[in-house]
Design a protein around this motif. Structure first.
Motif, PDB file in Angstrom:
ATOM      1  N   GLN A 121      -1.927   8.952  -4.505  1.00 41.38           N
ATOM      2  CA  GLN A 121      -2.727   8.237  -5.504  1.00 41.38           C
ATOM      3  C   GLN A 121      -1.881   7.619  -6.612  1.00 41.38           C
ATOM      4  OE1 GLN A 121      -4.250  11.237  -4.164  1.00 41.38           O
ATOM      5  NE2 GLN A 121      -5.294   9.671  -2.961  1.00 41.38           N
ATOM      6  N   TYR A 122      -0.587   7.987  -6.676  1.00 42.66           N
ATOM      7  CA  TYR A 122       0.229   7.481  -7.782  1.00 42.66           C
ATOM      8  C   TYR A 122       0.263   5.959  -7.719  1.00 42.66           C
ATOM      9  CZ  TYR A 122       3.688   7.475 -11.447  1.00 42.66           C
ATOM     10  OH  TYR A 122       4.317   7.269 -12.651  1.00 42.66           O
ATOM     11  N   PRO A 123      -0.020   5.290  -8.859  1.00 43.16           N
ATOM     12  CA  PRO A 123      -0.144   3.824  -8.814  1.00 43.16           C
ATOM     13  C   PRO A 123       1.157   3.134  -8.395  1.00 43.16           C
ATOM     14  CG  PRO A 123      -0.145   4.626 -11.094  1.00 43.16           C
ATOM     15  CD  PRO A 123      -0.239   5.824 -10.207  1.00 43.16           C
ATOM     16  N   ARG A 124       1.024   2.209  -7.459  1.00 40.48           N
ATOM     17  CA  ARG A 124       2.171   1.404  -7.025  1.00 40.48           C
ATOM     18  C   ARG A 124       1.824  -0.054  -7.291  1.00 40.48           C
ATOM     19  NH1 ARG A 124       1.858   6.052  -4.274  1.00 40.48           N
ATOM     20  NH2 ARG A 124       3.733   7.020  -3.385  1.00 40.48           N
ATOM     21  N   THR A 125       2.504  -0.635  -8.261  1.00 42.22           N
ATOM     22  CA  THR A 125       2.104  -1.947  -8.785  1.00 42.22           C
ATOM     23  C   THR A 125       3.332  -2.850  -8.892  1.00 42.22           C
ATOM     24  OG1 THR A 125       2.374  -1.053 -11.035  1.00 42.22           O
ATOM     25  CG2 THR A 125       0.161  -0.966 -10.097  1.00 42.22           C
ATOM     26  N   PHE A 126       4.035  -3.033  -7.768  1.00 48.21           N
ATOM     27  CA  PHE A 126       5.329  -3.716  -7.847  1.00 48.21           C
ATOM     28  C   PHE A 126       5.224  -5.131  -8.420  1.00 48.21           C
ATOM     29  CE2 PHE A 126       8.593  -6.561  -6.304  1.00 48.21           C
ATOM     30  CZ  PHE A 126       9.723  -5.940  -6.854  1.00 48.21           C
ATOM     31  N   ASP A 127       4.222  -5.894  -7.984  1.00 49.03           N
ATOM     32  CA  ASP A 127       4.157  -7.300  -8.421  1.00 49.03           C
ATOM     33  C   ASP A 127       4.031  -7.416  -9.944  1.00 49.03           C
ATOM     34  OD1 ASP A 127       4.455  -8.089  -5.836  1.00 49.03           O
ATOM     35  OD2 ASP A 127       2.331  -8.491  -5.484  1.00 49.03           O
ATOM     36  N   THR A 128       3.128  -6.606 -10.527  1.00 47.66           N
ATOM     37  CA  THR A 128       2.986  -6.658 -11.991  1.00 47.66           C
ATOM     38  C   THR A 128       4.202  -6.034 -12.679  1.00 47.66           C
ATOM     39  OG1 THR A 128       1.618  -4.677 -11.870  1.00 47.66           O
ATOM     40  CG2 THR A 128       0.467  -6.759 -12.094  1.00 47.66           C
ATOM     41  N   ASP A 129       4.808  -5.011 -12.055  1.00 49.15           N
ATOM     42  CA  ASP A 129       6.032  -4.426 -12.616  1.00 49.15           C
ATOM     43  C   ASP A 129       7.145  -5.479 -12.678  1.00 49.15           C
ATOM     44  OD1 ASP A 129       4.749  -2.006 -12.783  1.00 49.15           O
ATOM     45  OD2 ASP A 129       5.745  -1.097 -11.050  1.00 49.15           O
ATOM     46  N   TYR A 130       7.270  -6.259 -11.588  1.00 44.76           N
ATOM     47  CA  TYR A 130       8.293  -7.308 -11.545  1.00 44.76           C
ATOM     48  C   TYR A 130       8.075  -8.324 -12.670  1.00 44.76           C
ATOM     49  CZ  TYR A 130      11.312 -11.042  -9.881  1.00 44.76           C
ATOM     50  OH  TYR A 130      12.288 -12.005  -9.809  1.00 44.76           O
ATOM     51  N   GLN A 131       6.825  -8.754 -12.828  1.00 47.53           N
ATOM     52  CA  GLN A 131       6.517  -9.735 -13.878  1.00 47.53           C
ATOM     53  C   GLN A 131       6.824  -9.175 -15.263  1.00 47.53           C
ATOM     54  OE1 GLN A 131       5.969 -12.818 -13.259  1.00 47.53           O
ATOM     55  NE2 GLN A 131       5.898 -12.435 -11.050  1.00 47.53           N
ATOM     56  N   SER A 132       6.491  -7.890 -15.467  1.00 47.48           N
ATOM     57  CA  SER A 132       6.769  -7.259 -16.766  1.00 47.48           C
ATOM     58  C   SER A 132       8.264  -7.248 -17.056  1.00 47.48           C
ATOM     59  CB  SER A 132       6.251  -5.817 -16.789  1.00 47.48           C
ATOM     60  OG  SER A 132       4.854  -5.788 -16.667  1.00 47.48           O
ATOM     61  N   LEU A 133       9.052  -6.893 -16.043  1.00 46.34           N
ATOM     62  CA  LEU A 133      10.507  -6.856 -16.230  1.00 46.34           C
ATOM     63  C   LEU A 133      11.069  -8.261 -16.455  1.00 46.34           C
ATOM     64  CD1 LEU A 133      11.434  -4.181 -13.546  1.00 46.34           C
ATOM     65  CD2 LEU A 133      11.576  -3.929 -16.032  1.00 46.34           C
ATOM     66  N   ALA A 134      10.539  -9.230 -15.715  1.00 42.10           N
ATOM     67  CA  ALA A 134      10.999 -10.616 -15.886  1.00 42.10           C
ATOM     68  C   ALA A 134      10.705 -11.102 -17.311  1.00 42.10           C
ATOM     69  CB  ALA A 134      10.329 -11.521 -14.859  1.00 42.10           C
ATOM     70  N   SER A 135       9.564 -10.671 -17.859  1.00 43.32           N
ATOM     71  CA  SER A 135       9.160 -11.141 -19.197  1.00 43.32           C
ATOM     72  C   SER A 135      10.106 -10.640 -20.297  1.00 43.32           C
ATOM     73  CB  SER A 135       7.730 -10.688 -19.507  1.00 43.32           C
ATOM     74  OG  SER A 135       7.701  -9.301 -19.777  1.00 43.32           O
ATOM     75  N   THR A 136      10.818  -9.541 -20.040  1.00 49.32           N
ATOM     76  CA  THR A 136      11.740  -9.027 -21.064  1.00 49.32           C
ATOM     77  C   THR A 136      13.014  -9.858 -21.153  1.00 49.32           C
ATOM     78  OG1 THR A 136      12.968  -7.545 -19.563  1.00 49.32           O
ATOM     79  CG2 THR A 136      10.974  -6.650 -20.618  1.00 49.32           C
ATOM     80  N   GLY A 137      13.365 -10.534 -20.054  1.00 46.94           N
ATOM     81  CA  GLY A 137      14.629 -11.268 -20.010  1.00 46.94           C
ATOM     82  C   GLY A 137      15.841 -10.355 -20.091  1.00 46.94           C
TER      83      GLY A 137
END
Length: 318
Positions: free
Chosen positions: A82-98
């Motif tokens: 059940q542990y959330p796996r959210t790679f696509d949004t995780d990737y976008q979040s990391l990209a947003s930090t630069g």
């Protein structure tokens, strides 16, 4: 899922799911004399994780973030699937930090070459156990948890070979366990612990918060408020006895437990534990000495969601 650097457009973050490919990238950083900062995560990223990435970028040339839901730290009855796996949004979040230079997304088969089962008695292979610091506090309800954490962090350190590694202070015991492991195993890594990121009302940011209904969310600050009351009893009243320090914290929690019952909200609130320990040894303290660095911590269940938090006394960093 296969990722590589070859298709990455300019500005994209390379994603590595094979250790050999990542190591080739790491060798290039070494050739360029770039220091590497490392943020290990299990994904489901929130602002707390991103604050670690930004802190790493301030101190290092290149920042690596790993995303790996580690089976070795889950017991058979826990929520691995059940542990959330959210790679696509995780990737976008990391990209947003630069700030992120590479993402390590290792496979379970590579991380555990001998295989891995949640049944500890059936496990084979090599594990790391930090004795003396793993079986109190969070280790009481989850006796195998820190063995799983120490093992996977050691593996990730061996892959990434960072100069510095960044952890959130919300997981206070984890910070102490990893710091001691780094020292004991003579790893050439500077470990950094970064203050907990909080919502506006004080709730510690956590991937588990997404499981809270709006009604649960309203009462979820009870642990932070309880720990704050305990801290105030030290700072404001000069209390040094464990019982006196924790008494106001128990009072707040009991009050909220009763309120939730009275209002028949359809969920329970339950205290798991409150703890007052020495920062270095994680020994429960009956008395707090003058200026003694200590951790006030605890865990509560709001419905079925277990929330943890802590406050440091006489210490800035774990």
């Amino acid at each position: 899922m296969s990722h590589s650097t070859s298709s990455a457009a300019a500005g994209d973050i390379p994603v590595f799911d094979r250790i050999d490919d990542f190591r080739a990238w790491r060798r290039e950083q070494l050739k360029q004399n770039k220091t590497v900062g490392f943020v290990p995560t299990m994904g489901a990223l929130h602002e707390g994780h991103l604050s670690l990435v930004k802190a790493a970028k301030e101190e290092c040339d290149s920042v690596v973030v790993s995303i790996f839901v580690n089976p070795a730290q889950f017991a058979p009855h826990e929520d691995l699937d059940q542990y959330p796996r959210t790679f696509d949004t995780d990737y976008q979040s990391l990209a947003s930090t630069g700030a992120c230079a590479a993402i390590l997304l290792p496979r379970v088969s590579e991380m555990y070459p001998s295989g891995i089962t949640l049944d500890r008695s059936q496990q084979r292979g090599t594990f790391v156990d930090v004795l003396g610091l793993s079986h109190q506090m969070e280790g009481i309800p989850r006796p195998h948890f820190f063995r799983g954490v120490a093992t996977v962090v050691t593996k990730l350190f061996n892959i990434v070979q960072p100069e510095r590694a960044y952890f959130g202070q919300k997981d206070a015991q984890q910070c102490v366990v990893v710091r001691n492991m780094v020292n004991d195993l003579l790893l050439p890594i500077r470990m950094r612990s970064i203050p907990t990121c909080r919502e506006a009302d004080g709730l510690a940011m956590s991937s588990r918060n997404r499981y809270l209904t709006p009604e649960m969310r309203k009462v979820a600050t009870l642990l932070y408020r309880a720990l704050g009351a305990a801290r105030q009893s030290v700072v404001g009243s000069g209390n040094k006895e464990r019982k006196q320090i924790l008494e106001p914290a128990y009072g707040i929690i009991e009050e909220v437990v009763q309120q939730v019952k009275d209002q028949q909200l359809g969920f329970d609130v339950r205290l798991d534990y409150l703890s007052l320990v020495d920062v270095a040894t994680l020994t429960e303290l009956e008395q707090l000495e003058e200026s003694q660095p200590a951790i006030l911590s605890g865990a509560v269940y709001v419905g079925t969601t277990r929330l943890i938090d802590n406050i440091l006394l006489n210490a800035e960093e774990l």
